[in-house]
Motif scaffolding. Structure first.
Motif, PDB file in Angstrom:
ATOM      1  N   UNK A  46       0.831  -1.207   0.000  1.00 51.99           N
ATOM      2  CA  UNK A  46       0.000   0.000   0.000  1.00 51.99           C
ATOM      3  C   UNK A  46       0.861   1.252   0.000  1.00 51.99           C
ATOM      4  N   UNK A  47       1.995   1.229   0.712  1.00 55.59           N
ATOM      5  CA  UNK A  47       2.866   2.380   0.775  1.00 55.59           C
ATOM      6  C   UNK A  47       3.414   2.716  -0.603  1.00 55.59           C
ATOM      7  N   UNK A 103      -5.932   1.056  -0.465  1.00 57.23           N
ATOM      8  CA  UNK A 103      -6.792   2.091   0.111  1.00 57.23           C
ATOM      9  C   UNK A 103      -6.798   3.365  -0.730  1.00 57.23           C
ATOM     10  N   UNK A 104      -5.718   3.650  -1.465  1.00 61.40           N
ATOM     11  CA  UNK A 104      -5.652   4.859  -2.266  1.00 61.40           C
ATOM     12  C   UNK A 104      -6.358   4.706  -3.606  1.00 61.40           C
ATOM     13  N   UNK A 105      -6.889   3.519  -3.870  1.00 52.24           N
ATOM     14  CA  UNK A 105      -7.694   3.327  -5.080  1.00 52.24           C
ATOM     15  C   UNK A 105      -9.098   3.878  -4.890  1.00 52.24           C
ATOM     16  N   UNK A 106      -9.469   4.207  -3.663  1.00 54.87           N
ATOM     17  CA  UNK A 106     -10.752   4.855  -3.382  1.00 54.87           C
ATOM     18  C   UNK A 106     -10.538   6.369  -3.414  1.00 54.87           C
ATOM     19  N   UNK A 107     -11.341   7.075  -4.223  1.00 55.15           N
ATOM     20  CA  UNK A 107     -11.140   8.511  -4.319  1.00 55.15           C
ATOM     21  C   UNK A 107     -12.442   9.222  -4.687  1.00 55.15           C
ATOM     22  N   UNK A 108     -12.399  10.538  -4.534  1.00 57.44           N
ATOM     23  CA  UNK A 108     -13.540  11.407  -4.863  1.00 57.44           C
ATOM     24  C   UNK A 108     -13.123  12.320  -6.011  1.00 57.44           C
TER      25      UNK A 108
END
Length: 442
Positions: A46-47, A103-108
């Motif tokens: 993830x990092x 987790x960074x694949x989720x975005x607005x």
């Protein structure tokens, strides 16, 4: 080249070189972490992916003039002219993308129309916010400016300033065919993509290939970007899919499974999101046999079962309690469930799982596990052993019930069970000593 990109290039190198270097770092990190716990691998990965996401959102495509390939006769299709303004969302739309495997694949994503020919797309993935400014003509969509406001002081961008800029890259052209290439990226039209919002058929797919990964971006008329998928060479995929527009995302906790006993497809609903990714069913490789449900034990009201979800590089098994079509996860693992055995009094069940066998590899590492469940309480039983041996770092050769509250299992007799090289030496040795250990519970 804009000022932000120039400064980044000075510090980190050219965009393509940076992205390929980060991909190589991710690949190397994955190889190293795979020798350890799968959970540790994903945390460490993830990092790297967070850094990768920032770089790719800044400029996923190279700065080149658009090029269009000529179809061969058997590939040729009727050319389609797109209304390029329809490839963005409406002014003020806030779109929510839910990610899978990072987790960074989720975005607005926020869309702001600055004029009839300019649109700003802001993306916030929880780690960094990026802005991209596009110029729309009758023939093409051009990226003309991009930055990260938190790093650059949220510079005010005017229409007059945008008019003076030379395009950084071309996103899409109006005349599109299924063999079109833009900036050496493949464009496929029409493609299909199934996302939580709905299933799309006339999708534009833009694919960028590097040495270590393939990145695909999906656009639909009147919706703009609807998904992006990064596929690594080993099959692992990081996925972002449009879930909702102007409303907080609410994904149904359902999963289509194939019942191993009846060979019929069923839709199961989960009480909670525990060890279960509801985006699994939207994975491009998900089929009717990707998720298999197996009944372990039945009572009058409930049953204990296993759901095995087998996606590339994403194998997961779930121990669940099922009541009708409603399931509750009580345990989960990244290992494959190999076997299970009932206790002599039929009150407990032992489940043996393993991450696989590769005795030929000099970097061999196997992680086996034994779990025991109470069939009336439908809960995992706490166990203990007299030996200081972590089952998670052991190769279990065999196991059996001694009586209703004792299990025996056989493991290689090596000095350091968690050291992979010792297992390789043990397997290649003429003499293969073993030792028998016991698990007890109350």
């Amino acid at each position: 080249m804009n000022e932000v990109k120039r400064q980044l290039d000075q510090k980190m190198g050219h965009t393509k070189a940076r992205s390929e270097k980060i991909m190589q770092m991710v690949e190397q990190n994955k190889k190293t972490q795979r020798k350890k716990s799968p959970k540790l691998y994903y945390v460490a990965f993830a990092t790297f992916a967070a850094l990768l996401a920032v770089l790719l959102y800044m400029n996923p495509f190279e700065t080149q003039a658009p090029t269009t390939s000529t179809p061969t006769p058997n590939e040729s299709s009727e050319q389609t002219s797109l209304n390029l303004k329809n490839l963005f969302k409406q002014d003020g739309d806030v779109a929510y993308f839910v990610g899978m495997n990072n987790e960074y694949a989720t975005f607005k994503e926020t869309t702001t129309w600055l004029s009839d020919n300019y649109v700003k797309i802001s993306v916030d993935n929880g780690a960094i916010e990026t802005r991209k400014f596009y110029r729309i003509t009758a023939d093409a969509i051009y990226l003309v400016f991009e930055d990260m406001p938190e790093m650059q002081g949220n510079k005010v961008i005017t229409l007059e300033y945008l008019d003076t800029l030379t395009p950084i890259s071309t996103l899409l052209v109006a005349d599109i065919e299924n063999t079109t290439t833009i900036n050496e990226n493949n464009v496929t039209y029409p493609a299909e993509l199934n996302i939580p919002l709905k299933k799309f058929n006339n999708v534009i797919e833009i694919t960028n290939e590097t040495e270590n990964a393939t990145m695909s971006f999906y656009y639909a008329e009147h919706f703009g970007l609807i998904g992006q998928i990064s596929t690594f060479t080993d099959g692992l995929q990081i996925i972002s899919l449009l879930t909702s527009i102007n409303t907080e995302p609410a994904i149904e906790l359902t999963l289509p499974v194939m019942n191993q006993a009846t060979h019929e497809k069923e839709i199961l609903t989960f009480e909670e999101r525990i060890m279960f990714d509801p985006l699994s069913m939207y994975h491009p490789k998900f089929t009717d046999t990707t998720a298999i449900y197996t009944t372990l034990h039945q009572s009058e009201e409930h049953e204990l079962g296993i759901i095995e979800i087998n996606l590339p590089q994403q194998f997961t098994n779930l121990i669940v309690v099922r009541t009708g079509d409603l399931v509750k996860t009580i345990s989960g693992d990244f290992r494959e469930i190999v076997d299970w055995k009932l206790s002599p009094d039929q009150k407990h069940i032992a489940i043996y799982s393993s991450d696989g066998h590769d005795w030929q590899s000099e970097e061999y590492y196997q992680s086996d596990n034994l779990e025991i469940y109470h069939l009336e309480q439908l809960l995992e039983v706490k166990t203990y052993t007299d030996e200081e041996l972590n089952l998670l770092h052991s190769t279990i050769l065999s196991y059996h019930w001694v009586d209703h509250d004792t299990l025996e299992y056989v493991v290689p007799d090596v000095e350091e069970p968690s050291y992979p090289k010792l297992f390789v030496d043990w397997m290649h040795a003429d003499n293969q000593p073993t030792k028998t250990l016991q698990i007890k519970f109350e």
